[in-house]
Write a protein that holds these residues in place. Sequence first.
Motif, mmCIF file in Angstrom:
data_model
loop_
_atom_site.group_PDB
_atom_site.id
_atom_site.type_symbol
_atom_site.label_atom_id
_atom_site.label_comp_id
_atom_site.label_asym_id
_atom_site.label_seq_id
_atom_site.Cartn_x
_atom_site.Cartn_y
_atom_site.Cartn_z
ATOM 1 N N ALA A 146 -4.105 128.089 -22.248
ATOM 2 C CA ALA A 146 -3.119 127.502 -23.160
ATOM 3 C C ALA A 146 -2.530 126.224 -22.570
ATOM 4 C CB ALA A 146 -2.010 128.509 -23.462
ATOM 5 N N ILE A 147 -2.195 126.248 -21.295
ATOM 6 C CA ILE A 147 -1.630 125.061 -20.647
ATOM 7 C C ILE A 147 -2.616 123.895 -20.735
ATOM 8 C CG2 ILE A 147 -0.906 124.088 -18.424
ATOM 9 C CD1 ILE A 147 0.313 126.916 -17.836
ATOM 10 N N HIS A 148 -3.893 124.180 -20.551
ATOM 11 C CA HIS A 148 -4.924 123.135 -20.683
ATOM 12 C C HIS A 148 -4.925 122.554 -22.102
ATOM 13 C CE1 HIS A 148 -8.711 121.017 -20.145
ATOM 14 N NE2 HIS A 148 -9.107 121.556 -21.285
ATOM 15 N N LEU A 149 -4.832 123.424 -23.104
ATOM 16 C CA LEU A 149 -4.784 122.966 -24.502
ATOM 17 C C LEU A 149 -3.577 122.064 -24.721
ATOM 18 C CD1 LEU A 149 -5.656 123.118 -27.562
ATOM 19 C CD2 LEU A 149 -4.123 125.096 -27.710
ATOM 20 N N TYR A 150 -2.419 122.470 -24.251
ATOM 21 C CA TYR A 150 -1.208 121.696 -24.477
ATOM 22 C C TYR A 150 -1.287 120.332 -23.793
ATOM 23 C CZ TYR A 150 0.322 126.454 -25.625
ATOM 24 O OH TYR A 150 0.419 127.721 -26.127
ATOM 25 N N LYS A 151 -1.808 120.328 -22.583
ATOM 26 C CA LYS A 151 -1.958 119.054 -21.867
ATOM 27 C C LYS A 151 -2.951 118.138 -22.576
ATOM 28 C CE LYS A 151 -0.565 120.476 -17.241
ATOM 29 N NZ LYS A 151 -0.993 120.692 -15.843
ATOM 30 N N LYS A 152 -3.964 118.719 -23.183
ATOM 31 C CA LYS A 152 -4.943 117.927 -23.927
ATOM 32 C C LYS A 152 -4.269 117.112 -25.029
ATOM 33 C CE LYS A 152 -8.023 119.727 -27.060
ATOM 34 N NZ LYS A 152 -9.173 120.536 -27.501
ATOM 35 N N PHE A 153 -3.202 117.648 -25.591
ATOM 36 C CA PHE A 153 -2.463 116.956 -26.648
ATOM 37 C C PHE A 153 -1.336 116.089 -26.116
ATOM 38 C CE2 PHE A 153 -4.689 120.014 -29.267
ATOM 39 C CZ PHE A 153 -5.046 119.220 -30.337
ATOM 40 N N GLY A 154 -1.183 116.023 -24.801
ATOM 41 C CA GLY A 154 -0.173 115.161 -24.206
ATOM 42 C C GLY A 154 1.115 115.846 -23.810
ATOM 43 N N PHE A 155 1.196 117.165 -23.979
ATOM 44 C CA PHE A 155 2.383 117.877 -23.526
ATOM 45 C C PHE A 155 2.467 117.766 -22.008
ATOM 46 C CE2 PHE A 155 2.093 119.725 -27.677
ATOM 47 C CZ PHE A 155 3.363 120.168 -27.995
ATOM 48 N N ILE A 156 3.682 117.620 -21.508
ATOM 49 C CA ILE A 156 3.884 117.566 -20.062
ATOM 50 C C ILE A 156 4.875 118.657 -19.664
ATOM 51 C CG2 ILE A 156 3.364 115.098 -19.799
ATOM 52 C CD1 ILE A 156 6.426 114.630 -19.696
ATOM 53 N N GLU A 157 4.760 119.091 -18.434
ATOM 54 C CA GLU A 157 5.687 120.087 -17.923
ATOM 55 C C GLU A 157 7.035 119.421 -17.696
ATOM 56 O OE1 GLU A 157 6.301 122.970 -14.070
ATOM 57 O OE2 GLU A 157 4.243 122.697 -14.804
ATOM 58 N N GLU A 158 8.069 119.976 -18.308
ATOM 59 C CA GLU A 158 9.415 119.436 -18.169
ATOM 60 C C GLU A 158 10.295 120.309 -17.284
ATOM 61 O OE1 GLU A 158 10.148 116.977 -22.223
ATOM 62 O OE2 GLU A 158 10.611 119.109 -22.339
ATOM 63 N N GLY A 159 9.861 121.514 -17.058
ATOM 64 C CA GLY A 159 10.656 122.411 -16.236
ATOM 65 C C GLY A 159 9.934 123.728 -16.044
ATOM 66 N N ARG A 160 10.493 124.511 -15.164
ATOM 67 C CA ARG A 160 9.888 125.800 -14.842
ATOM 68 C C ARG A 160 11.009 126.757 -14.480
ATOM 69 N NH1 ARG A 160 4.485 127.467 -12.504
ATOM 70 N NH2 ARG A 160 3.775 125.502 -13.365
ATOM 71 N N ARG A 161 10.989 127.908 -15.110
ATOM 72 C CA ARG A 161 11.952 128.956 -14.783
ATOM 73 C C ARG A 161 11.214 129.969 -13.912
ATOM 74 N NH1 ARG A 161 14.919 129.862 -20.545
ATOM 75 N NH2 ARG A 161 15.842 131.589 -19.420
ATOM 76 N N LYS A 162 11.515 129.948 -12.638
ATOM 77 C CA LYS A 162 10.826 130.770 -11.642
ATOM 78 C C LYS A 162 11.043 132.267 -11.890
ATOM 79 C CE LYS A 162 9.250 127.514 -8.901
ATOM 80 N NZ LYS A 162 7.842 127.324 -8.707
ATOM 81 N N LYS A 163 9.950 133.012 -11.785
ATOM 82 C CA LYS A 163 9.967 134.476 -11.907
ATOM 83 C C LYS A 163 10.742 134.929 -13.145
ATOM 84 C CE LYS A 163 9.467 135.368 -6.972
ATOM 85 N NZ LYS A 163 10.016 136.088 -5.808
#
Length: 181
Positions: A146-163
């Motif tokens: 899914a992350i690969h699909l989203y990046k393919k469309f230009g989505f970028i990681e804006e944050g991460r909530r650990k655990k």
Amino acid sequence: MISLFKNLKRQKKEPEIVIREAKVKDAKGIVKLLNSVGKEKVYIVSESFNWTEEEERQLIKNLDRTKDLILVADYGGEIIGCLTLFRYYGGRSPKVQHIGEIGISVDARFRNRGIGTRLFEEAINWAKSRGYEKLCLSVFSTNEVAIHLYKKFGFIEEGRRKKQFKIGDEYVDEVLMGLFL
């Protein structure tokens, strides 16, 4: 020649996968799909979709189609994919009217066939035509496809909530992603 003709007649034609806006009659199929994906326990937070078919029908019926979208992937009458795009959750505030929140589910039997890509293409075009400025979503850090699909469309990681989640004995981060249109 006759046996060739008989063999051709016996072959069933594969139904086409059609991406379209959800209709009230799709409610049962959407609920079934979401329950199926939830039971896999690794793609969405809810393991069971505590939403009735009637509630889904009412949601579709009352949807403000100028601001919100529910797309389905229809395979010969079976709902095998669903994408929702809703005004950001607090959407009544003028501060977030430019943001859409996306959720997507695809039936396990039909993954890696381009259905997610087709749903995203349609949703992004729809969002642009409605004046959205940003789309956002969240995904388990373990859902690399899914992350690969989203990046393919230009989505970028804006944050991460650990655990943020615990799947079995494993802690999983929630990855927050965004796309400026």
